[in-house]
Scaffold this motif. Structure first.
Motif, PDB file in Angstrom:
ATOM      1  N   ILE A   1       0.911  -1.110   0.005  1.00  0.00           N
ATOM      2  CA  ILE A   1      -0.040  -0.174   0.088  1.00  0.00           C
ATOM      3  C   ILE A   1       0.921   1.379   0.099  1.00  0.00           C
ATOM      4  O   ILE A   1       1.982   1.231   0.710  1.00  0.00           O
ATOM      5  CB  ILE A   1      -0.828  -0.057   1.407  1.00  0.00           C
ATOM      6  CG1 ILE A   1      -1.535  -1.369   1.232  1.00  0.00           C
ATOM      7  CG2 ILE A   1      -1.812   1.277   1.295  1.00  0.00           C
ATOM      8  CD1 ILE A   1      -2.333  -1.400   2.715  1.00  0.00           C
TER       9      ILE A   1
ATOM     10  N   VAL B   1       3.254  -1.460   3.871  1.00  0.00           N
ATOM     11  CA  VAL B   1       2.788   0.047   3.772  1.00  0.00           C
ATOM     12  C   VAL B   1       4.068   0.759   3.524  1.00  0.00           C
ATOM     13  O   VAL B   1       5.229   0.810   4.004  1.00  0.00           O
ATOM     14  CB  VAL B   1       1.994   0.690   4.876  1.00  0.00           C
ATOM     15  CG1 VAL B   1       1.440   2.297   4.584  1.00  0.00           C
ATOM     16  CG2 VAL B   1       1.022  -0.246   5.512  1.00  0.00           C
TER      17      VAL B   1
ATOM     18  N   ALA C   1       2.645  -0.363  -6.328  1.00  0.00           N
ATOM     19  CA  ALA C   1       1.454  -0.707  -5.258  1.00  0.00           C
ATOM     20  C   ALA C   1       0.346  -1.290  -5.675  1.00  0.00           C
ATOM     21  O   ALA C   1      -0.178  -0.955  -6.520  1.00  0.00           O
ATOM     22  CB  ALA C   1       1.213   0.861  -4.670  1.00  0.00           C
TER      23      ALA C   1
ATOM     24  N   LEU D   1      -2.633  -0.797  -3.905  1.00  0.00           N
ATOM     25  CA  LEU D   1      -3.648  -0.030  -3.321  1.00  0.00           C
ATOM     26  C   LEU D   1      -2.761   1.414  -3.169  1.00  0.00           C
ATOM     27  O   LEU D   1      -1.762   1.281  -2.560  1.00  0.00           O
ATOM     28  CB  LEU D   1      -4.248  -0.632  -2.126  1.00  0.00           C
ATOM     29  CG  LEU D   1      -5.082   0.401  -1.603  1.00  0.00           C
ATOM     30  CD1 LEU D   1      -6.504   0.618  -2.367  1.00  0.00           C
ATOM     31  CD2 LEU D   1      -5.698  -0.053  -0.101  1.00  0.00           C
TER      32      LEU D   1
ATOM     33  N   LEU E   1      -3.363   4.895  -1.053  1.00  0.00           N
ATOM     34  CA  LEU E   1      -4.146   5.659  -0.160  1.00  0.00           C
ATOM     35  C   LEU E   1      -3.396   7.134  -0.439  1.00  0.00           C
ATOM     36  O   LEU E   1      -2.335   7.770  -0.247  1.00  0.00           O
ATOM     37  CB  LEU E   1      -3.694   5.337   1.232  1.00  0.00           C
ATOM     38  CG  LEU E   1      -4.151   4.058   1.915  1.00  0.00           C
ATOM     39  CD1 LEU E   1      -3.782   3.706   3.356  1.00  0.00           C
ATOM     40  CD2 LEU E   1      -5.465   3.503   1.455  1.00  0.00           C
TER      41      LEU E   1
ATOM     42  N   VAL F   1      -9.478  -0.464   4.085  1.00  0.00           N
ATOM     43  CA  VAL F   1      -8.550  -1.283   3.340  1.00  0.00           C
ATOM     44  C   VAL F   1      -8.395  -2.638   2.860  1.00  0.00           C
ATOM     45  O   VAL F   1      -8.213  -3.104   1.791  1.00  0.00           O
ATOM     46  CB  VAL F   1      -7.005  -0.852   4.015  1.00  0.00           C
ATOM     47  CG1 VAL F   1      -5.798  -1.560   3.345  1.00  0.00           C
ATOM     48  CG2 VAL F   1      -6.790   0.762   3.966  1.00  0.00           C
TER      49      VAL F   1
ATOM     50  N   MET G   1      -8.446  -3.538  -0.971  1.00  0.00           N
ATOM     51  CA  MET G   1      -7.379  -4.289  -1.455  1.00  0.00           C
ATOM     52  C   MET G   1      -7.442  -5.478  -2.062  1.00  0.00           C
ATOM     53  O   MET G   1      -8.232  -6.524  -1.572  1.00  0.00           O
ATOM     54  CB  MET G   1      -6.401  -4.525   0.137  1.00  0.00           C
ATOM     55  CG  MET G   1      -5.055  -4.996  -0.152  1.00  0.00           C
ATOM     56  SD  MET G   1      -3.923  -3.766  -0.202  1.00  0.00           S
ATOM     57  CE  MET G   1      -2.419  -4.626  -0.715  1.00  0.00           C
TER      58      MET G   1
END
Ligand SMILES: Nc1nc2c(ncn2[C@@H]2O[C@H](COP(=O)(O)OP(=O)(O)OP(=O)(O)O)[C@@H](O)[C@H]2O)c(=O)[nH]1
Ligand SMILES: [Mg+2]
Length: 454
Positions: free
Chosen positions: A222, A271, A299, A301, A303, A384, A388
């Protein structure tokens, strides 16, 4: 290899100077120079990101720029007095300075002077992680420095590194070597620029090969992206506080901007914190900036963190969206994290639109949080988890060289090691890992046997 240079040493005291222009476009009722004032506030945050301690600020509204000194001789005396009063060996200008202006200001203030571009480069240098990122930042720094070489001690002492060492007294006002030395310095920098350029080409070639081999597998990572000061690093710490496993610590030592994290469903993800976006990024810095954002491209996902307490956050977010599109990740699953809700009044909170998803591919909607107080973090983790992409676990036996520290850390951070054993220069492991990791292992021929899939 020379290390990427920093111009600001940690906790170095700096005086910040901003200029507002009378004729800059503004909304009705907006005081003259307002844009410059906001920009100076942003500079304060940037200076902190670069490790400086902001000792004070000076602001001036002007009709036009003085070609020799930007702010005019009279103002320079005031700046010098302020720098003395605040004991600041470093002065950071919000505007970009021409080489001549920078030299004149350094002479008049008897302080080290850097401008906005140099400060931003410094921040990039702190964040550049990949080999290419570091090379691109160094290249931009050298190109910026080249026309600024003056034969005084300062420029080369910057190149020579020693951030923090020596102090202003050792650097400034020392008559440097003559023209001959200057020519040698220039040649040295040009040689270095040429070398970096070819290293970048080489790194790119290798990466292209690797990428082909690995089929550009996005890992279970992420990436936290967002405008500078949005609260990415604070959120990064809030998220990773929950998980202090031995293996994630192992990963943290390899790479301090990546941490392992356990989602409510119990699956593990990584992350990564990234460098903040900055408005009006000087053109010459775009390549360097993109190179520091490689992890965003990997990544699974994204954010996108924004600061709801900033009245301009919508505008800033558009800038971020633009750059994400340029990076080619506009369709990647994405969640908007609206941070700093603790700063809002109860009325403002009530007026917040609910966190429903907006139109657009990959848009997972938005979540309100306070990275500082922890409010909303649990909800964020649930979201998430929902957004995800799934990454089913497979059980594998593998054998890999002990030199593959990163891969070993990755297996420990994202998977579960069932047994391990060292033979010669290799490690044999039985482990459960997510398929994305398995795919990488397979492409590197590390897998001995695939036991089960579940
Ligand atoms: N009130 C409040 N302040 C916050 C919150 N999150 C972060 N901050 C503050 O905002 C400032 C910037 O936070 P950072 O986490 O450094 O922001 P960033 O996005 O990492 O900034 P860059 O690394 O420069 O891009 C710091 O002073 C934080 O303490 C929050 O939820 N509430
Ligand atoms: Mg940060």
């Amino acid at each position: 290899m020379t290390k990427t240079q920093h111009q600001v040493s940690n906790a170095e005291r700096a005086l910040l100077v901003g200029v507002g222009w009378k004729r800059a476009p503004r909304f009705p009722g907006m005081p003259a120079g307002e844009q410059g004032r906001e920009s100076l506030l942003e500079l304060v945050e940037l200076a902190r990101s670069a490790g400086a301690e902001v000792a004070g600020t000076v602001f001036q509204v002007r009709e036009s720029a003085d070609p020799a000194t930007l702010v005019g001789r009279g103002k320079l005396d005031e700046i010098r007095a302020e720098a003395t009063a605040h004991q600041a060996p470093l002065i950071i200008f919000d505007s970009n300075l021409s080489p001549v202006q920078q030299r004149n200001i350094e002479e008049a203030t008897e302080r080290r002077v850097i401008d906005r571009t140099q400060l931003i480069l410094d921040i990039f240098a702190r964040h550049a992680r990949s080999r290419e990122g570091q090379l691109q930042v160094e290249l931009a720094q050298l190109n910026y420095m080249l026309p600024r070489l003056t034969g005084k001690g300062t420029a080369m002492s910057r190149l020579g590194g020693k951030s923090g060492g020596g102090g202003a007294a050792g650097r400034i006002g020392v008559r440097g070597p003559g023209e001959k030395k200057l020519e040698t310095d220039r040649r040295r920098i040009r040689d270095r620029v040429g070398k970096i350029q070819s290293s970048i080409d080489e790194v790119r070639k290798q990466r292209a090969l690797r990428r082909e081999a690995r089929n550009a597998v996005p890992l279970g990572t992420i990436a936290l992206v967002g405008y500078t000061n949005a609260g990415k690093s604070t959120l990064f710490n809030a998220l990773s506080r929950a998980e202090v496993l031995v293996s994630s610590r192992m990963f943290a030592t390899l790479d301090p901007t990546i941490r392992a994290l356990r989602l409510p469903s119990n699956r593990r993800v990584l992350v990564s914190d990234t460098v903040g976006f900055i408005r009006d990024l000087p053109k010459g810095l775009l390549t360097a900036f993109r190179a520091t954002l490689e992890e965003v491209q990997e990544a699974a996902l994204i954010l996108h963190v924004s600061d709801v307490s900033n009245p301009h956050h919508d505008e800033l977010d558009e800038e971020v969206d633009k750059i994400l599109a340029e990076l080619g990740v506009e369709d990647r699953p994405r969640l908007r994290v609206l941070n700093k809700i603790d700063q809002l009044t109860p009325e403002e909170r009530k007026a917040l639109p609910n966190g429903a998803g907006r139109n657009g591919s990959g848009d997972g909607g938005s979540v309100y949080v306070s990275a500082l107080t922890g409010e909303g973090i649990e909800e964020l983790l649930r979201r998430v988890d929902a957004v995800m992409p799934t990454d089913p676990v497979v059980t594998l036996s593998m054998r890999l060289p002990l030199t593959e520290g990163r891969t070993l850390a990755l297996i420990h951070a994202l998977g579960r090691v069932l047994s391990s054993q060292v033979d010669d220069s290799h490690m044999r492991l039985d482990a459960e890992v997510p398929s994305s990791v398995a795919k990488r292992l397979r492409l590197n021929d590390f897998i001995v046997e695939e036991t089960s899939r579940r």
